[in-house]
Design an enzyme around this catalytic site. Structure first.
Site, PDB file in Angstrom:
ATOM      1  N   LYS A   1       0.846  -1.210   0.000  1.00  0.00           N
ATOM      2  CA  LYS A   1       0.000   0.000   0.000  1.00  0.00           C
ATOM      3  C   LYS A   1       0.870   1.245   0.000  1.00  0.00           C
ATOM      4  O   LYS A   1       2.041   1.227   0.402  1.00  0.00           O
ATOM      5  CB  LYS A   1      -0.936   0.019   1.208  1.00  0.00           C
ATOM      6  CG  LYS A   1      -0.246   0.025   2.590  1.00  0.00           C
ATOM      7  CD  LYS A   1       0.186   1.370   3.129  1.00  0.00           C
ATOM      8  CE  LYS A   1       0.954   1.237   4.435  1.00  0.00           C
ATOM      9  NZ  LYS A   1       1.772   2.357   4.804  1.00  0.00           N
TER      10      LYS A   1
ATOM     11  N   VAL B   1      10.986  -4.597   2.798  1.00  0.00           N
ATOM     12  CA  VAL B   1      10.802  -4.810   4.238  1.00  0.00           C
ATOM     13  C   VAL B   1      11.090  -3.513   4.984  1.00  0.00           C
ATOM     14  O   VAL B   1      12.063  -2.808   4.676  1.00  0.00           O
ATOM     15  CB  VAL B   1      11.722  -5.939   4.749  1.00  0.00           C
ATOM     16  CG1 VAL B   1      11.657  -6.047   6.271  1.00  0.00           C
ATOM     17  CG2 VAL B   1      11.317  -7.264   4.117  1.00  0.00           C
ATOM     18  N   ALA B   2      10.247  -3.204   5.976  1.00  0.00           N
ATOM     19  CA  ALA B   2      10.362  -1.980   6.777  1.00  0.00           C
ATOM     20  C   ALA B   2      10.450  -0.758   5.864  1.00  0.00           C
ATOM     21  O   ALA B   2      11.190   0.180   6.105  1.00  0.00           O
ATOM     22  CB  ALA B   2      11.555  -2.031   7.728  1.00  0.00           C
TER      23      ALA B   2
ATOM     24  N   ALA C   1       3.705  -1.556   4.222  1.00  0.00           N
ATOM     25  CA  ALA C   1       2.867  -2.545   4.921  1.00  0.00           C
ATOM     26  C   ALA C   1       3.127  -3.982   4.474  1.00  0.00           C
ATOM     27  O   ALA C   1       2.200  -4.785   4.371  1.00  0.00           O
ATOM     28  CB  ALA C   1       1.386  -2.192   4.778  1.00  0.00           C
ATOM     29  N   GLY C   2       4.398  -4.302   4.244  1.00  0.00           N
ATOM     30  CA  GLY C   2       4.734  -5.661   3.804  1.00  0.00           C
ATOM     31  C   GLY C   2       4.406  -6.714   4.853  1.00  0.00           C
ATOM     32  O   GLY C   2       3.851  -7.777   4.528  1.00  0.00           O
TER      33      GLY C   2
ATOM     34  N   SER D   1       2.197  -6.468   7.222  1.00  0.00           N
ATOM     35  CA  SER D   1       0.732  -6.525   7.313  1.00  0.00           C
ATOM     36  C   SER D   1       0.162  -7.353   6.161  1.00  0.00           C
ATOM     37  O   SER D   1      -0.780  -8.131   6.339  1.00  0.00           O
ATOM     38  CB  SER D   1       0.145  -5.111   7.261  1.00  0.00           C
ATOM     39  OG  SER D   1       0.657  -4.334   8.312  1.00  0.00           O
ATOM     40  N   ALA D   2       0.736  -7.179   4.972  1.00  0.00           N
ATOM     41  CA  ALA D   2       0.294  -7.962   3.814  1.00  0.00           C
ATOM     42  C   ALA D   2       0.460  -9.449   4.100  1.00  0.00           C
ATOM     43  O   ALA D   2      -0.434 -10.255   3.817  1.00  0.00           O
ATOM     44  CB  ALA D   2       1.098  -7.561   2.575  1.00  0.00           C
TER      45      ALA D   2
ATOM     46  N   ASP E   1      -2.600  -1.787   9.996  1.00  0.00           N
ATOM     47  CA  ASP E   1      -2.639  -1.801   8.527  1.00  0.00           C
ATOM     48  C   ASP E   1      -3.131  -3.134   7.960  1.00  0.00           C
ATOM     49  O   ASP E   1      -3.325  -3.255   6.752  1.00  0.00           O
ATOM     50  CB  ASP E   1      -1.230  -1.548   7.958  1.00  0.00           C
ATOM     51  CG  ASP E   1      -0.778  -0.102   8.135  1.00  0.00           C
ATOM     52  OD1 ASP E   1      -1.605   0.746   8.548  1.00  0.00           O
ATOM     53  OD2 ASP E   1       0.404   0.173   7.863  1.00  0.00           O
TER      54      ASP E   1
HETATM   55  P1  ATP Z   1       4.030  -0.270   7.768  1.00  0.00           P
HETATM   56  O1  ATP Z   1       4.008   0.368   6.428  1.00  0.00           O
HETATM   57  O2  ATP Z   1       2.783  -1.096   8.053  1.00  0.00           O
HETATM   58  O3  ATP Z   1       4.363   0.641   8.886  1.00  0.00           O
HETATM   59  P2  ATP Z   1       6.532  -1.386   6.974  1.00  0.00           P
HETATM   60  O4  ATP Z   1       6.198  -1.721   5.554  1.00  0.00           O
HETATM   61  O5  ATP Z   1       7.300  -0.140   7.229  1.00  0.00           O
HETATM   62  O6  ATP Z   1       5.184  -1.373   7.795  1.00  0.00           O
HETATM   63  P3  ATP Z   1       7.212  -4.102   7.431  1.00  0.00           P
HETATM   64  O7  ATP Z   1       7.827  -4.572   6.162  1.00  0.00           O
HETATM   65  O8  ATP Z   1       5.827  -4.517   7.703  1.00  0.00           O
HETATM   66  O9  ATP Z   1       7.351  -2.540   7.584  1.00  0.00           O
HETATM   67  O10 ATP Z   1       8.207  -4.567   8.602  1.00  0.00           O
HETATM   68  C1  ATP Z   1       8.257  -3.943   9.858  1.00  0.00           C
HETATM   69  C2  ATP Z   1       8.912  -4.912  10.840  1.00  0.00           C
HETATM   70  O11 ATP Z   1       7.954  -5.944  11.087  1.00  0.00           O
HETATM   71  C3  ATP Z   1      10.133  -5.631  10.289  1.00  0.00           C
HETATM   72  O12 ATP Z   1      11.303  -4.945  10.576  1.00  0.00           O
HETATM   73  C4  ATP Z   1      10.062  -6.986  10.947  1.00  0.00           C
HETATM   74  O13 ATP Z   1      10.834  -6.990  12.141  1.00  0.00           O
HETATM   75  C5  ATP Z   1       8.617  -7.175  11.362  1.00  0.00           C
HETATM   76  N1  ATP Z   1       7.874  -8.237  10.634  1.00  0.00           N
HETATM   77  C6  ATP Z   1       7.030  -9.116  11.179  1.00  0.00           C
HETATM   78  N2  ATP Z   1       6.502  -9.919  10.259  1.00  0.00           N
HETATM   79  C7  ATP Z   1       7.009  -9.552   9.075  1.00  0.00           C
HETATM   80  C8  ATP Z   1       6.828 -10.017   7.755  1.00  0.00           C
HETATM   81  N3  ATP Z   1       6.029 -11.038   7.454  1.00  0.00           N
HETATM   82  N4  ATP Z   1       7.483  -9.389   6.782  1.00  0.00           N
HETATM   83  C9  ATP Z   1       8.292  -8.344   7.072  1.00  0.00           C
HETATM   84  N5  ATP Z   1       8.525  -7.885   8.308  1.00  0.00           N
HETATM   85  C10 ATP Z   1       7.884  -8.468   9.319  1.00  0.00           C
END
Ligand code: ATP
Length: 323
Positions: free
Chosen positions: A33, A119-120, A124-125, A127-128, A160
């Site tokens: 997203k 990632v991070a 919302a990876g 959350s996906a 999310d």
């Molecule tokens: P958002 O946009 O919802 O704030 P994000 O996209 O910034 O999230 P994510 O990729 O969701 O960040 O990862 C945030 C943290 O969540 C990671 O650093 C990791 O420690 C943890 N995490 C838990 N499950 C997962 C997963 N399936 N994939 C990635 N990270 C995960």
């Protein structure tokens, strides 16, 4: 129940993989997203912030495959796989555990995440993956949960996660988990510049609080002009209204993102903003052809690790292989 951290290989083939008991595996595709508006209120007593969060699902996807197994285990492949936790903190594992607990069953399943969402990255990876694992396990276990039941579990997993299940476009209020779908007439083209390393969402919110100290923060509301632009599928009007209250905090923590935003704008993007809590930056462009040009310029600018092109709105969690 234990969740080993050793990385394994996903089952190969056409998605219908034999498993103990003869059950097939199920694969679900889930989009990333971008927040076209992220209005953030003052910190609440519980530490969370009220949000007016206008979500748009974009066509970058993780695929979650679940296969019956002797015990819950997680594997992950993809460019950022090394940063994904493979223990019970993984949102996909938490989703399987929560669904199984509701139905009094053991979550004996191998969850494989084919990860393409940064990632991070503020997309919302995680959350996906939570939403994807929930739908995949529900399908594998033949539970037939209603969408409302699944959305309930999603809201327990994270703010999310409900949107990842629904996809499309939606206004999220509360912590972002109360969703009102928005019908979009047409579509939007985007380029995403992926940065080196992630930004922790809680850290970005803490920086938001620090920057806001001593100021009056208005209650967050969605901008009517932005909602109208989204509904009309009008990229020029949407470009004029994109807004992310977390952007100053993300830029304070990662000043180099300003160079990425400037590079995308100079390359012809209609508008540029930090995606959610960052550090991914998002560029709205006029057309697919323009997206390719802007992505190439961003790659050549040396201000990002990679640039990805994606269309929106994208469908929410969808079973793509299964019984
Ligand atoms: P958002 O946009 O919802 O704030 P994000 O996209 O910034 O999230 P994510 O990729 O969701 O960040 O990862 C945030 C943290 O969540 C990671 O650093 C990791 O420690 C943890 N995490 C838990 N499950 C997962 C997963 N399936 N994939 C990635 N990270 C995960």
């Amino acid at each position: 129940m234990s969740v080993p951290t050793a990385e394994g290989e996903p089952a190969e083939g056409d998605g219908h993989v034999s498993a103990p008991g003869g059950a097939a595996s199920v694969t679900v595709r889930v989009p990333a997203k971008v927040n076209v508006q992220l209005a953030v209120g003052a910190a609440r007593p519980d530490g969370f912030h009220d949000l007016a969060n206008v979500f748009l699902a974009v066509g970058l996807y993780d695929e979650i495959t679940v296969t019956p197994a002797d015990a819950l285990r997680i594997t992950c492949t993809g460019p950022d796989a090394a940063q994904v936790p493979l223990d019970a903190t993984n949102l996909a594992a938490r989703a399987a555990i929560a669904l199984a607990a509701r139905h009094g069953i053991d979550p004996r399943v191998h969850i494989h995440i084919a990860k393409d969402i940064p990632v991070a990255g503020g997309m919302a990876g995680g959350s996906a993956d939570g939403a994807g694992a929930l739908l995949a396990c529900d399908t594998l276990w033949g539970l037939g949960s209603s969408q409302d039941e699944l959305l309930d579990i999603c809201a327990e997993l994270g703010s999310d996660v409900p949107f990842s299940l629904l996809g499309g476009a939606a206004l999220g209020t509360g912590r972002g988990e109360h969703l009102t779908p928005i019908d979009v007439d047409g579509g939007f083209h985007w380029v995403f510049a992926v940065a080196d390393g992630g930004l922790s969402t809680p850290t970005v919110f803490r920086e938001f609080d620090r920057l806001a100290e001593g100021t009056d923060i208005p209650a967050p509301t969605a901008a009517p002009a932005l909602l109208a632009a989204l509904r009309a599928g009008d990229p020029t009007a949407l470009a004029a209204t994109l807004a992310n209250d977390l952007q100053p905090a993300a830029l304070a923590l990662r000043p180099s993102l300003a160079d990425t935003l400037a590079a995308g704008t100079a390359a012809g993007a209609l508008a540029a903003l930090v995606s959610g809590s960052g550090p991914t930056t998002a560029f709205l462009v006029k057309s697919a052809a323009e997206a390719a040009l802007v992505a190439n310029s961003l790659l050549g600018s040396g201000t990002c690790r990679t640039a990805r092109v994606a269309d929106s709105p994208a469908r929410g969690a969808t079973v793509v292989e299964g019984p």
